[in-house]
Design an enzyme around this catalytic site. Structure first.
Site, PDB file in Angstrom:
ATOM      1  N   TYR A   1       3.284   2.354  35.572  1.00  0.00           N
ATOM      2  CA  TYR A   1       3.940   2.342  36.882  1.00  0.00           C
ATOM      3  C   TYR A   1       3.261   3.323  37.838  1.00  0.00           C
ATOM      4  O   TYR A   1       2.914   2.978  38.977  1.00  0.00           O
ATOM      5  CB  TYR A   1       5.416   2.702  36.724  1.00  0.00           C
TER       6      TYR A   1
ATOM      7  N   SER B   1       5.411   5.281  46.125  1.00  0.00           N
ATOM      8  CA  SER B   1       6.345   6.103  45.350  1.00  0.00           C
ATOM      9  C   SER B   1       5.845   7.534  45.324  1.00  0.00           C
ATOM     10  O   SER B   1       4.638   7.792  45.436  1.00  0.00           O
ATOM     11  CB  SER B   1       6.451   5.574  43.919  1.00  0.00           C
TER      12      SER B   1
END
Length: 679
Positions: free
Chosen positions: A569, A556
């Site tokens: 996350y 990500s």
């Protein structure tokens, strides 16, 4: 426009005959019909023949798969036939006999159908018929089984001369309904489509009954002590452990996809005393050995042998197999022979475990295994009533390295970039993972669709084309046992694994003080620990194969960009990003490349966003959830929304063959987020 009535009857008959494996093998045999049609230029009536074209399959035959020829022109070729030494020249002449646009390309058996004086003709490869055709005293057995209703035709390579031979046999035997072709199969005929089909089935079923009634009980001999089949669970575990090593051997010349078969017929054959002798004789029917090669590689150890011993012995046998195959080529090759296509086996037999078969794709590998199962059935039938006696090795070579066969291979379309590659994608039941699976299949890969949601995984695998393209596995990536089971399923389905995409994930979006230890652990268990476990299992398989490989992490932009309220996350994404670097450094010596993709804001189709993450992030940024994708797009340099297929494009770019010298790279797919630029 509806097909001609005779063509329609032919299609219906072909599909019925071809749908039953007792009648013929996949893509084996052909059928024809003759009738009157209109000349497209003059409008006058002409006699036509419709026949299955080259490379088609009877069971799935459509009108587009029929070649259509002018019968007068086809039969006139007999007047200019230059003789058996030049019979291959006649194939090119078929093009000058085509009616209208001609339909499919005519096959080598076209002459048989045109020259035999019957309105309807079937040429099939039933196991029962080939058993008689490959028996040492096949001519005598044929007469005993059928009397004068079916005539024996000695072996001759398919071609124009064989068509003339069968035509002469029919003319000389007016009561005959067909013939058994030595070393090959059967041909039947009839005045109507119904009669032809009835005659074909009569020959096949009568041969089955004859073999059953006259045959001895154990044609393959007694069971060898210690060679019986392992129990199912142990057998499949052993097969999974062997599969990457066997695939490595079968892929020395070029990468291959694998198929595994542990059916009762295969296991019984390998348990019996006569299997080494019979396997060494090879297959006989031309369709068989074109798919299976002249003979299989057979492991000569019992299933209880230590795994390491079995692997070492397979390597030694493979070396000997390649030397023997090269010698076979040298014995028979002439000045005009095509180059040797490769010396690796297409069939590997492991007593107590089963059969591994290989090909350029899953369907080819599966069909090769089916053909060897046909060969086992043929051997059983021939040995039950006589002795199995396949055609001479020199004749097998003439078929395998036939210039016409070589020309057919050269006409095959160029393989797609990921052909022969087997991919496993985690989290592939939806969103980014699904898009990646779709792209990989579209580029030629076989894909294992791995997901925690079994129903979603199964649906995606079915939509991708079913078992020859994709299979589904249910896996929780936090479980070592389930990951190992997923890879066992992958290697049993396709022979091994070459490309793994770590995409499975969840997201917990909370500020630091609201993030519990459980939130942290869950986030890291799924993505950091899960990616580690999947990569570890992938590396085991890839190293055993020795074919290199690709591992891709869907990380990500959050791996390098510090966004608000996202500690669990983003930290686990940073963990994944560094795993890419660490594994690239460690696995490079094995030819395994490890790279990453850093997406951002992939909202549409995302299971994570739909599961609550979207609402949480929308609240953080103060926008309506349905506008979140637009919000992410507007904060990028390109002002474009990132979709799952854009991430899939990056995965393909990394693995499709152009970036062969790239490893340890992270590719941003975020439409341009300056704060996430890699420095």
């Amino acid at each position: 426009m509806a097909p001609h009535p005779e063509a329609a009857a032919l299609l219906a008959r072909s599909q019925r005959l071809g749908s039953d494996p007792r009648n013929t093998n996949y893509a084996g045999g052909n059928a024809s019909a003759k009738g009157a049609g209109a000349d497209p230029v003059t409008g006058g009536e002409v006699e036509l023949m419709w026949v299955k074209g080259s490379g088609g399959d009877l069971g799935t035959l459509t009108e587009a798969g029929l070649a259509v020829l002018r019968l007068d022109r086809l039969r006139a070729l007999a007047d200019v036939y230059p003789g058996v030494e030049r019979e291959d020249e006649m194939v090119a002449a078929f093009d000058y006999c085509l009616h209208g646009k001609g339909g499919a390309a005519p096959s080598i058996d076209t002459a048989m159908h045109g020259l035999v004086d019957a309105p309807h003709v079937d040429h099939l490869h039933p196991d029962s018929g080939i058993a008689l055709a490959c028996a040492a005293d096949g001519e005598k057995l044929t007469a005993e089984c059928f009397g004068d209703s079916v005539v024996w035709v000695p072996w001759r390579r398919p071609g124009f001369q064989l068509g003339l031979d069968i035509a002469a046999v029919k003319k000389a035997n007016p009561r005959a309904i067909g013939c058994v072709l030595g070393g090959h199969g059967i041909t039947a005929w009839g005045d109507t489509s119904e009669e032809c089909e009835r005659n074909s089935l009569h020959i096949i079923r009568s041969a089955e009954a004859f073999l059953q009634k006259k045959g001895r009980a154990e044609p393959f001999g007694p069971v060898l002590e210690g060679y019986g089949a392992l129990p199912e669970a142990g057998r499949r575990a052993r097969a999974a452990a062997l599969a990457p090593h066997v695939r490595a051997l079968a892929s020395q010349d070029r990468p291959q996809v694998g198929h595994f078969d542990d059916s009762e017929a295969v296991l019984d054959f390998l348990a019996r005393a006569e299997h080494p002798r019979l396997a060494a004789l090879g297959t006989s029917c031309p369709d068989h050995f074109l798919r299976t090669k002249v003979r299989p590689l057979v492991l000569d150890l019992p299933p209880a042998a230590p795994l390491e011993d079995a692997i070492a012995r397979l390597r030694d046998l493979h070396t000997a197999y390649r030397e023997e195959y090269a010698a076979y080529y040298r014995r028979h090759a002439g000045p005009g022979s095509p180059a040797m296509r490769g010396a690796d086996p297409a069939i590997v037999l492991v007593p107590g475990v089963g059969m591994f078969s290989f090909g350029k794709d899953k369907q080819t590998a599966r069909v090769a295994g089916e053909f060897y199962l046909n060969a086992i059935n043929v051997m059983r039938g021939a040995e039950a009533v006589s002795t199995y006696a396949p055609i001479e090795e020199s004749e097998k070579f003439r078929i395998e390295y036939w210039p016409l066969e070589e020309a057919k291979l050269q006409r095959m379309p160029k393989p797609r970039p990921l052909a022969t590659r087997v991919a496993l994608v985690t989290g592939a039941g939806s969103g980014i993972g699904r898009a990646i699976a779709e792209r990989l299949v579209a580029e030629g890969a076989c894909v294992v669709v791995a997901d925690l949601d079994a129903q979603s995984a199964a649906a995606v695998a079915e939509e991708l084309g079913g078992p020859d393209k994709a299979v589904a596995v249910t896996v929780d990536v936090t479980s070592e046992e389930q990951i190992a089971a997923a890879f066992r399923a992958a290697v049993l389905a396709f022979g091994g694994v070459d490309l793994v995409v770590n995409n499975a994930g969840i997201s917990v979006s909370k500020p630091l003080l609201q993030t519990s230890a459980r939130d942290w652990d869950l986030q890291h268990d799924v993505m950091a620990r899960g990616s580690f476990l999947v990569s570890r299992e992938a590396a085991r398989v890839m190293i055993a194969q020795g074919l290199g490989g690709d591992i891709v992490y869907i990380a990500s932009k959050n791996a390098v960009f510090a966004g608000p309220n996202n500690i669990a996350y983003s930290a686990t994404k940073a963990d994944q990003a560094h795993q890419v670097r660490l594994l690239a450094a460690e696995l490079g010596e094995h030819g395994i490349r490890v790279n990453g993709v850093n997406p951002d804001g992939v909202v549409r189709g995302s299971g994570i966003f739909a599961g609550g993450w979207g609402a949480q992030r929308a609240a953080v940024y103060g926008v309506p959830e349905e506008k979140l994708g637009e919000f992410y797009a507007q904060r990028t340099l390109l002002k474009r929304e990132v979709l799952p297929e854009h991430v899939a494009n990056a995965v393909f770019a990394l693995t499709g063959g152009e970036l062969t010298h790239t490893t340890g790279l992270h590719v941003p797919v975020d439409a341009g987020v300056a704060a996430a630029f890699l420095r």
